[in-house]
Design a protein around this motif. Structure first.
Motif, PDB file in Angstrom:
ATOM      1  N   VAL A  93     153.603  96.001  48.292  1.00 33.27           N
ATOM      2  CA  VAL A  93     153.934  94.662  48.665  1.00 33.27           C
ATOM      3  C   VAL A  93     155.394  94.540  48.732  1.00 33.27           C
ATOM      4  CG1 VAL A  93     154.015  92.171  47.981  1.00 33.27           C
ATOM      5  CG2 VAL A  93     151.861  93.770  47.387  1.00 33.27           C
ATOM      6  N   ASN A  94     156.077  95.032  47.758  1.00 28.96           N
ATOM      7  CA  ASN A  94     157.553  95.091  47.987  1.00 28.96           C
ATOM      8  C   ASN A  94     158.159  96.453  48.228  1.00 28.96           C
ATOM      9  OD1 ASN A  94     157.945  92.291  47.459  1.00 28.96           O
ATOM     10  ND2 ASN A  94     157.331  92.718  45.340  1.00 28.96           N
TER      11      ASN A  94
ATOM     12  N   ILE B  94     148.950  96.067  45.122  1.00 29.39           N
ATOM     13  CA  ILE B  94     149.341  96.764  46.434  1.00 29.39           C
ATOM     14  C   ILE B  94     148.262  95.842  47.413  1.00 29.39           C
ATOM     15  CG2 ILE B  94     150.352  98.545  45.259  1.00 29.39           C
ATOM     16  CD1 ILE B  94     147.097  99.786  45.758  1.00 29.39           C
ATOM     17  N   HIS B  95     148.623  96.246  48.698  1.00 32.88           N
ATOM     18  CA  HIS B  95     147.835  95.703  49.757  1.00 32.88           C
ATOM     19  C   HIS B  95     146.947  97.072  50.484  1.00 32.88           C
ATOM     20  CE1 HIS B  95     150.414  91.893  50.641  1.00 32.88           C
ATOM     21  NE2 HIS B  95     149.634  91.731  49.515  1.00 32.88           N
TER      22      HIS B  95
END
Length: 189
Positions: A11-12, A163-164
């Motif tokens: 995500v980051n 997380i994606h």
């Protein structure tokens, strides 16, 4: 059924880059380690920045001393101009010297704040929780810092939770899924 290839993505993602230039003094993590926000990751040689802060403190002390002198000179001048002991021009010169001294103090305070800020930038800390990749620079190397695009990449941190999962498919499939969902024949679509 349709099959698609996907991948897990963070995500980051943060690229660790120095904000000041100097020699890399220490690396305080192991490649691939999980780090917490605020953990010390890199240190840059502080000595030049400590010297700059000391010079800025000395300049501020000198500016304050000059301000005290010009302020007392200005205060004496206010009384003397009323008594017509000094000319208006001399009083204006004292007034200008006082204002200049005030501006010098303000400038010296700003220079000190900047020097202390630069000194603080010699310690690079993790801005997010996540997994740090391998270091790109070894201790002893010169690191180029700053806000421009020509800075040295030190390492990359990616968030681990959450997380994606990303995958792509073609537009024709998307339109087919959209038509199927509008007819209500395929609930999964």
């Amino acid at each position: 059924f349709d099959e698609y290839v996907g991948r897990f993505v963070a995500v980051n993602l943060v690229e660790m880059r120095a904000r000041v230039s100097g020699y890399l003094e220490g690396v305080h993590f192991k490649d691939g380690q999980l780090v917490k926000q605020g953990d010390l990751l890199f240190t840059i040689d502080k000595r030049p920045f400590e010297n700059a802060a000391a010079q800025a403190r000395a300049a501020l002390t000198q500016a304050k001393s000059n301000l005290a002198f010009t302020e007392s000179d200005f205060t004496r001048g206010q009384q003397l101009v009323k008594e017509k002991t000094i000319t208006e021009q001399t009083f204006e010169q004292r007034s200008q010297a006082f204002r200049n001294a005030q501006a010098s103090v303000t400038g010296a305070e700003a220079a000190l704040r900047q020097a202390e800020l630069d000194l603080g930038f010699t310690e690079l800390r993790a801005p997010i929780d996540g997994r740090i990749g391998d270091r790109r620079v070894s201790p002893g190397n010169l690191v180029t810092g700053g806000a421009g695009g020509n800075t040295t990449l030190l390492a990359t941190i990616v968030s681990a939770d959450p997380i994606h999962f990303e995958f792509t498919f073609d537009e024709a499939s998307y339109l087919r899924y959209e038509r199927t969902s509008k007819t209500g024949t395929d609930i999964a679509s």
